[in-house]
Scaffold this motif. Structure first.
Motif, PDB file in Angstrom:
ATOM      1  N   GLN A 156     -32.235  30.801  18.687  1.00  0.00           N
ATOM      2  CA  GLN A 156     -31.114  31.584  18.160  1.00  0.00           C
ATOM      3  C   GLN A 156     -30.060  31.925  19.211  1.00  0.00           C
ATOM      4  OE1 GLN A 156     -32.406  34.899  15.876  1.00  0.00           O
ATOM      5  NE2 GLN A 156     -30.348  35.579  15.400  1.00  0.00           N
ATOM      6  N   ALA A 157     -30.507  32.372  20.397  1.00  0.00           N
ATOM      7  CA  ALA A 157     -29.539  32.850  21.393  1.00  0.00           C
ATOM      8  C   ALA A 157     -28.944  31.683  22.160  1.00  0.00           C
ATOM      9  CB  ALA A 157     -30.217  33.817  22.345  1.00  0.00           C
ATOM     10  N   ALA A 158     -28.211  30.847  21.469  1.00  0.00           N
ATOM     11  CA  ALA A 158     -27.770  29.593  22.077  1.00  0.00           C
ATOM     12  C   ALA A 158     -26.718  29.788  23.164  1.00  0.00           C
ATOM     13  CB  ALA A 158     -27.223  28.676  21.000  1.00  0.00           C
ATOM     14  N   GLN A 159     -26.037  30.924  23.130  1.00  0.00           N
ATOM     15  CA  GLN A 159     -24.941  31.099  24.087  1.00  0.00           C
ATOM     16  C   GLN A 159     -25.420  31.255  25.525  1.00  0.00           C
ATOM     17  OE1 GLN A 159     -21.897  30.412  23.164  1.00  0.00           O
ATOM     18  NE2 GLN A 159     -22.871  30.042  21.204  1.00  0.00           N
ATOM     19  N   GLN A 160     -26.644  31.745  25.697  1.00  0.00           N
ATOM     20  CA  GLN A 160     -27.158  31.911  27.061  1.00  0.00           C
ATOM     21  C   GLN A 160     -28.346  30.993  27.325  1.00  0.00           C
ATOM     22  OE1 GLN A 160     -26.614  34.967  25.180  1.00  0.00           O
ATOM     23  NE2 GLN A 160     -24.575  34.941  26.068  1.00  0.00           N
ATOM     24  N   SER A 161     -28.424  29.911  26.592  1.00  0.00           N
ATOM     25  CA  SER A 161     -29.601  29.062  26.710  1.00  0.00           C
ATOM     26  C   SER A 161     -29.484  27.975  27.771  1.00  0.00           C
ATOM     27  CB  SER A 161     -29.941  28.436  25.359  1.00  0.00           C
ATOM     28  OG  SER A 161     -30.561  29.403  24.539  1.00  0.00           O
ATOM     29  N   LEU A 162     -28.333  27.922  28.447  1.00  0.00           N
ATOM     30  CA  LEU A 162     -28.187  26.926  29.504  1.00  0.00           C
ATOM     31  C   LEU A 162     -28.199  27.627  30.860  1.00  0.00           C
ATOM     32  CD1 LEU A 162     -25.415  24.843  27.739  1.00  0.00           C
ATOM     33  CD2 LEU A 162     -27.749  24.078  28.188  1.00  0.00           C
ATOM     34  N   ASN A 163     -28.815  26.969  31.828  1.00  0.00           N
ATOM     35  CA  ASN A 163     -28.921  27.534  33.174  1.00  0.00           C
ATOM     36  C   ASN A 163     -27.533  27.608  33.823  1.00  0.00           C
ATOM     37  OD1 ASN A 163     -29.394  28.065  35.854  1.00  0.00           O
ATOM     38  ND2 ASN A 163     -31.103  26.638  36.052  1.00  0.00           N
ATOM     39  N   PRO A 164     -27.062  28.823  34.126  1.00  0.00           N
ATOM     40  CA  PRO A 164     -25.680  28.969  34.613  1.00  0.00           C
ATOM     41  C   PRO A 164     -25.428  28.288  35.953  1.00  0.00           C
ATOM     42  CG  PRO A 164     -26.868  31.055  34.757  1.00  0.00           C
ATOM     43  CD  PRO A 164     -27.735  30.115  33.973  1.00  0.00           C
ATOM     44  N   THR A 165     -26.470  27.992  36.699  1.00  0.00           N
ATOM     45  CA  THR A 165     -26.255  27.385  38.008  1.00  0.00           C
ATOM     46  C   THR A 165     -26.514  25.878  37.994  1.00  0.00           C
ATOM     47  OG1 THR A 165     -28.501  27.978  38.628  1.00  0.00           O
ATOM     48  CG2 THR A 165     -26.762  29.483  39.303  1.00  0.00           C
ATOM     49  N   MET A 166     -26.600  25.293  36.807  1.00  0.00           N
ATOM     50  CA  MET A 166     -26.858  23.856  36.733  1.00  0.00           C
ATOM     51  C   MET A 166     -25.816  23.167  35.862  1.00  0.00           C
ATOM     52  SD  MET A 166     -30.958  23.234  36.447  1.00  0.00           S
ATOM     53  CE  MET A 166     -30.774  22.326  34.932  1.00  0.00           C
ATOM     54  N   LYS A 167     -25.417  21.967  36.269  1.00  0.00           N
ATOM     55  CA  LYS A 167     -24.498  21.199  35.432  1.00  0.00           C
ATOM     56  C   LYS A 167     -25.222  20.702  34.181  1.00  0.00           C
ATOM     57  CE  LYS A 167     -21.498  19.645  39.096  1.00  0.00           C
ATOM     58  NZ  LYS A 167     -21.386  18.699  40.192  1.00  0.00           N
ATOM     59  N   ILE A 168     -24.432  20.374  33.161  1.00  0.00           N
ATOM     60  CA  ILE A 168     -25.033  19.953  31.894  1.00  0.00           C
ATOM     61  C   ILE A 168     -25.913  18.719  32.104  1.00  0.00           C
ATOM     62  CG2 ILE A 168     -24.528  19.181  29.548  1.00  0.00           C
ATOM     63  CD1 ILE A 168     -23.760  22.127  30.234  1.00  0.00           C
ATOM     64  N   ILE A 169     -25.445  17.785  32.908  1.00  0.00           N
ATOM     65  CA  ILE A 169     -26.200  16.554  33.124  1.00  0.00           C
ATOM     66  C   ILE A 169     -27.620  16.860  33.619  1.00  0.00           C
ATOM     67  CG2 ILE A 169     -25.081  16.337  35.403  1.00  0.00           C
ATOM     68  CD1 ILE A 169     -26.181  13.275  33.555  1.00  0.00           C
ATOM     69  N   ASP A 170     -27.739  17.892  34.463  1.00  0.00           N
ATOM     70  CA  ASP A 170     -29.058  18.214  35.005  1.00  0.00           C
ATOM     71  C   ASP A 170     -30.001  18.780  33.944  1.00  0.00           C
ATOM     72  OD1 ASP A 170     -28.438  17.344  37.590  1.00  0.00           O
ATOM     73  OD2 ASP A 170     -27.346  19.208  37.973  1.00  0.00           O
ATOM     74  N   HIS A 171     -29.419  19.373  32.913  1.00  0.00           N
ATOM     75  CA  HIS A 171     -30.270  19.830  31.807  1.00  0.00           C
ATOM     76  C   HIS A 171     -30.888  18.626  31.079  1.00  0.00           C
ATOM     77  CE1 HIS A 171     -27.831  23.454  32.463  1.00  0.00           C
ATOM     78  NE2 HIS A 171     -28.808  24.121  31.898  1.00  0.00           N
ATOM     79  N   LYS A 178     -21.099  24.874  23.732  1.00  0.00           N
ATOM     80  CA  LYS A 178     -22.471  25.090  24.202  1.00  0.00           C
ATOM     81  C   LYS A 178     -23.468  24.811  23.085  1.00  0.00           C
ATOM     82  CE  LYS A 178     -21.262  28.909  26.787  1.00  0.00           C
ATOM     83  NZ  LYS A 178     -21.472  30.261  27.276  1.00  0.00           N
ATOM     84  N   GLN A 179     -23.141  25.320  21.888  1.00  0.00           N
ATOM     85  CA  GLN A 179     -24.029  25.097  20.755  1.00  0.00           C
ATOM     86  C   GLN A 179     -24.208  23.598  20.513  1.00  0.00           C
ATOM     87  OE1 GLN A 179     -25.500  27.702  18.496  1.00  0.00           O
ATOM     88  NE2 GLN A 179     -26.694  25.854  18.265  1.00  0.00           N
ATOM     89  N   ARG A 180     -23.133  22.848  20.662  1.00  0.00           N
ATOM     90  CA  ARG A 180     -23.231  21.404  20.428  1.00  0.00           C
ATOM     91  C   ARG A 180     -23.992  20.708  21.552  1.00  0.00           C
ATOM     92  NH1 ARG A 180     -17.416  19.517  19.412  1.00  0.00           N
ATOM     93  NH2 ARG A 180     -16.774  21.559  20.176  1.00  0.00           N
ATOM     94  N   VAL A 181     -23.832  21.216  22.781  1.00  0.00           N
ATOM     95  CA  VAL A 181     -24.619  20.650  23.881  1.00  0.00           C
ATOM     96  C   VAL A 181     -26.111  20.815  23.587  1.00  0.00           C
ATOM     97  CG1 VAL A 181     -25.292  20.986  26.299  1.00  0.00           C
ATOM     98  CG2 VAL A 181     -22.868  20.914  25.677  1.00  0.00           C
ATOM     99  N   LEU A 182     -26.473  21.995  23.072  1.00  0.00           N
ATOM    100  CA  LEU A 182     -27.888  22.237  22.766  1.00  0.00           C
ATOM    101  C   LEU A 182     -28.379  21.266  21.692  1.00  0.00           C
ATOM    102  CD1 LEU A 182     -28.207  26.123  22.746  1.00  0.00           C
ATOM    103  CD2 LEU A 182     -28.419  24.528  24.636  1.00  0.00           C
ATOM    104  N   ILE A 183     -27.529  21.008  20.710  1.00  0.00           N
ATOM    105  CA  ILE A 183     -27.935  20.070  19.659  1.00  0.00           C
ATOM    106  C   ILE A 183     -28.084  18.666  20.257  1.00  0.00           C
ATOM    107  CG2 ILE A 183     -27.269  19.017  17.454  1.00  0.00           C
ATOM    108  CD1 ILE A 183     -25.883  21.683  16.751  1.00  0.00           C
ATOM    109  N   ALA A 184     -27.146  18.296  21.133  1.00  0.00           N
ATOM    110  CA  ALA A 184     -27.244  16.985  21.789  1.00  0.00           C
ATOM    111  C   ALA A 184     -28.531  16.891  22.608  1.00  0.00           C
ATOM    112  CB  ALA A 184     -26.029  16.748  22.678  1.00  0.00           C
TER     113      ALA A 184
END
Ligand SMILES: Nc1ncnc2c1ncn2[C@@H]1O[C@H](COP(=O)(O)OP(=O)(O)OP(=O)(O)O)[C@@H](O)[C@H]1O
Ligand code: SF4
Ligand SMILES: [Mg+2]
Lengths: 327, 328
Positions: free
Chosen positions: A97-112, A160-166
């Motif tokens: 649910q909390a998709a807005q803070q679900s990515l590591n702020p110190t990492m680029k998207i590619i690293d996720h 961000k939400q779309r990145v999570l879906i990807a």
């Protein structure tokens, strides 16, 4: 049709100082392969709890009391941790649910993306990873060249939400579970995400389960709708049936209060009272203090989810003959 | 780059204000700044105090007829030339004293920073990850107690236990008096041995602070949604612990590293005096004791420069490693 997932009598609680919060109280439903299921209910009705219990992602104070989640015949809840880890994300992906803070702020998207494939021991080389990630990002209509090398803070909420879906689509899962994929977004972005999910559903062979408190979104996307009230499924039917001929008094009330938006204001009929505390839920049917049809039995016995005509499912004593418990 | 320029201007302003502040303070202290030196000159040379005062003033470059503003101008222009003034007590330039003593302080403070930070980060992360266990309880309790001990008390304790009673550590100085400084193993070993006491006295309370700060940050980060999402994606605990938890928990601490160093410098002054360790702190203590205002001002200016440089470096490093700052 085949049911891909069969949830049976799922019960989960949260331990708090005052006692236990009975947030999922005997949840059962089937999900057909390649279908879209919406779990609909008010805030705090237990929607996320159902998802978390199904995917073994309950928070530390959450406890699974009983229940089964059969996926291709295997009970996910009984699998060993390592076995479940293999299925998770590869076959069943979840965007919480909390998709807005679900990515590591110190990492680029590619690293996720990279961490995700490494976790599942997938041997793509760097080019393959870029190619796969780009493919999924394009699927959610993001520009991979811009997004892959960005940090989360450079992206908008919808992005961000779309990145999570990807990310969830990366390993081509069979089941994608989305908890409130649109709730933190503005109306236009919401509509855009709904549009995207519709496209995905058409393009991919995927089974979608999503949670929403917005019944209009359920109407637009879902094949079947499970209506949740105070930790119970009160009605589980095709989207068509839910809107055309709702069975449960709560569903009727819910639709009544929503339909009014584009109808005559005088016809607004909000459900009287407020949702109950799940710490000390009402006895019997948890809806009885607010139900205009409440009978004696409603206070004493919990109505089971039963199948009535045309395979429609409802949990209400009005539909079990003569107000008696289902035979 | 804009960010860097902003910081430089800001820190320069801080520097000018701090140094001007100490100038005004010292020049408004009761008594003649040259008086202390004059007394010792008068005694040595057996002369009248008025005469001695004049000699003292000329040695210190003070002209009583000058206005405060002129003196301030002189002081600042000397500063710009890198001249930090004159020590009446040691009868030599402050720069001289600094070039002798600063390397020792840098040596000890660097060791103390490294030790306290690395161990603190490790213990703090460990405590947070063992939440609710005896390990967390021990680390937290011991750290809370140690953090409150002033370094000079620890210095006295170490001196008494390890130097006096057990005779494992030397009593004072930066190296034994009977050894010539050289690059021999023997000398370097002795040097470390002499630095150990002051280093530990300064590092241990700071280590406890880092431990508690890291524990707090770590448990906060562990609650974040992106940790949960990493678990959901099936990432291994070791990956999550490093890339997701530790990296995010350490970042704010790197920013306060400079404050930590400044704080240690403060406590370290007394520690050097207690260990008779010939660093800046030792001379600072002496300057206060003998009311050597020239030395005091010079050393204070140096410490301000040190803290500002540390702040700048920390800012810079932080902007390098945290994308959120870098992009501003
Ligand atoms: N970790 C927790 N500890 C204690 N109570 C919790 C916890 N998480 C949820 N609850 C409670 O359990 C009940 C169900 O919560 P849940 O998050 O499943 O609701 P939801 O339907 O997903 O609501 P929303 O639409 O707000 O997301 C609520 O009463 C909530 O307060
Ligand atoms: S079981 Fe009784 S109280 Fe509950 S919804 Fe049906 S009629 Fe109302
Ligand atoms: Mg929820």
């Amino acid at each position: 049709m085949n049911s891909l997932i069969k949830v049976e009598n799922l019960r989960a609680v949260y331990l708090v100082r005052e006692g236990t919060i009975k947030a999922a109280d005997g949840i059962s439903f089937d999900v057909q392969e390649n279908s879209v299921t919406a779990i609909v209910g008010e805030s705090a009705s237990g929607k996320s709890t159902i998802i978390e219990a199904m995917t073994r992602t309950l928070p530390p104070n959450g406890r699974l009391l009983e229940g089964k989640v059969l996926y291709k015949g295997k009970d996910l809840l009984a699998l060993k941790k390592e076995e479940f880890r293999r299925i998770k994300w590869k076959e069943i992906a979840l965007v919480p649910q909390a998709a807005q803070q679900s990515l590591n702020p110190t990492m680029k998207i590619i690293d996720h993306f990279k961490d995700t494939i490494e976790a599942h021991r997938i041997n793509w080389n760097h080019d393959q990873l870029i190619q796969k990630a780009s493919e999924k990002l394009e699927m959610v209509r993001l520009n991979p060249d811009a997004v892959l090398y960005s940090y989360p803070m450079q992206l908008s909420g919808g992005m961000k939400q779309r990145v999570l879906i990807a990310l969830a689509l990366l390993l081509d899962p069979e089941v994608l579970i989305l908890d409130e994929p649109t709730s933190a977004l503005d109306v236009l972005t919401q509509a855009y995400i709904v549009q995207l999910l519709k496209e995905l559903k058409k393009k991919l062979n995927i089974t979608l389960i999503f949670v929403t408190h917005d019944i209009a979104i359920a109407a637009e996307l879902a094949d079947k709708v499970a209506v949740i009230y105070a930790g119970n499924i009160v009605e589980y039917n095709s989207v068509f049936r839910i809107f055309k001929n709702p069975l449960h008094p709560y569903t009727k009330g819910l639709l009544g209060s929503i339909m009014a938006i584009n109808a005559d204001m005088s016809k607004i009929k909000p459900i009287p009272g407020a949702p109950p505390s799940l710490l000390t839920p009402p006895s019997g049917c948890r809806f009885h203090p607010r139900c205009e049809h409440a009978m004696d039995i409603c206070k004493k016995e919990k109505p089971p989810l039963i199948t009535v005509e045309d395979g429609a499912q409802v949990a209400c004593h009005l539909y079990s003959q003569g107000g008696r418990k289902d035979a | 780059m804009n960010y860097v320029i902003n910081r430089v201007i800001y820190l320069l302003a801080v520097f000018v204000i701090a140094v001007s502040g100490i100038f005004v303070l010292v020049n408004n202290m009761p008594g003649d700044p040259a008086y202390g030196l004059a007394v010792s000159i008068a005694q040595q040379r057996n002369m009248q105090i008025e005469q001695a005062l004049e000699i003292a003033r000329s040695m210190m470059g003070i002209d009583p007829d000058e206005s405060l503003l002129t003196r301030y101008g002189k002081f600042m222009s000397n500063l710009l030339k890198g001249n930090l003034g004159y020590s009446a007590f040691y009868n030599t330039s402050v720069n001289d004293i600094i070039s002798k003593s600063l390397p020792w302080t840098i040596f000890v403070i660097s060791l103390a920073t490294l030790l306290s930070f690395v161990v603190g980060i490790f213990l703090g992360a460990l405590a947070a990850q063992k939440r609710g266990t005896v390990i967390e309880w021990i680390i937290s309790t011991v750290s809370s107690i140690i953090q409150a001990i002033p370094p000079f008390i620890l210095a006295v304790l170490i001196l008494f236990v390890f130097s006096v009673t057990l005779r494992l550590l030397p009593l004072g100085g930066a190296y034994p008096v009977d050894v010539e400084p050289s690059f021999s193993f023997e000398f370097i070993y002795k040097m470390f041995l002499h630095a150990l006491g002051p280093m530990l006295a300064t590092a241990i309370p700071q280590m406890a602070s880092w431990t508690l700060a890291m524990r707090g940050n770590t448990s906060q980060v562990m609650e974040e949604d992106f940790i949960r999402f990493a678990e959901i994606r099936g990432l291994r605990d070791s990956v999550i612990a490093k890339k997701y938890i530790r990296n995010n928990a350490v970042l704010p601490l790197v920013a306060s590293l400079a404050i930590g160093v400044g704080y240690m410098l403060g406590g370290h002054t007394l520690v050097e005096s207690i260990f008779n360790y010939p660093g800046i702190g030792f001379y600072f203590g002496k300057a206060i004791a003998v009311r050597d205002f020239g030395l005091l001002t010079g050393l204070f200016t140096l410490i301000v420069i040190g803290v500002i440089a540390a702040t700048f470096i920390a800012d810079f490093v932080y902007s390098l490693i945290d994308p959120r700052v870098k992009l501003k």
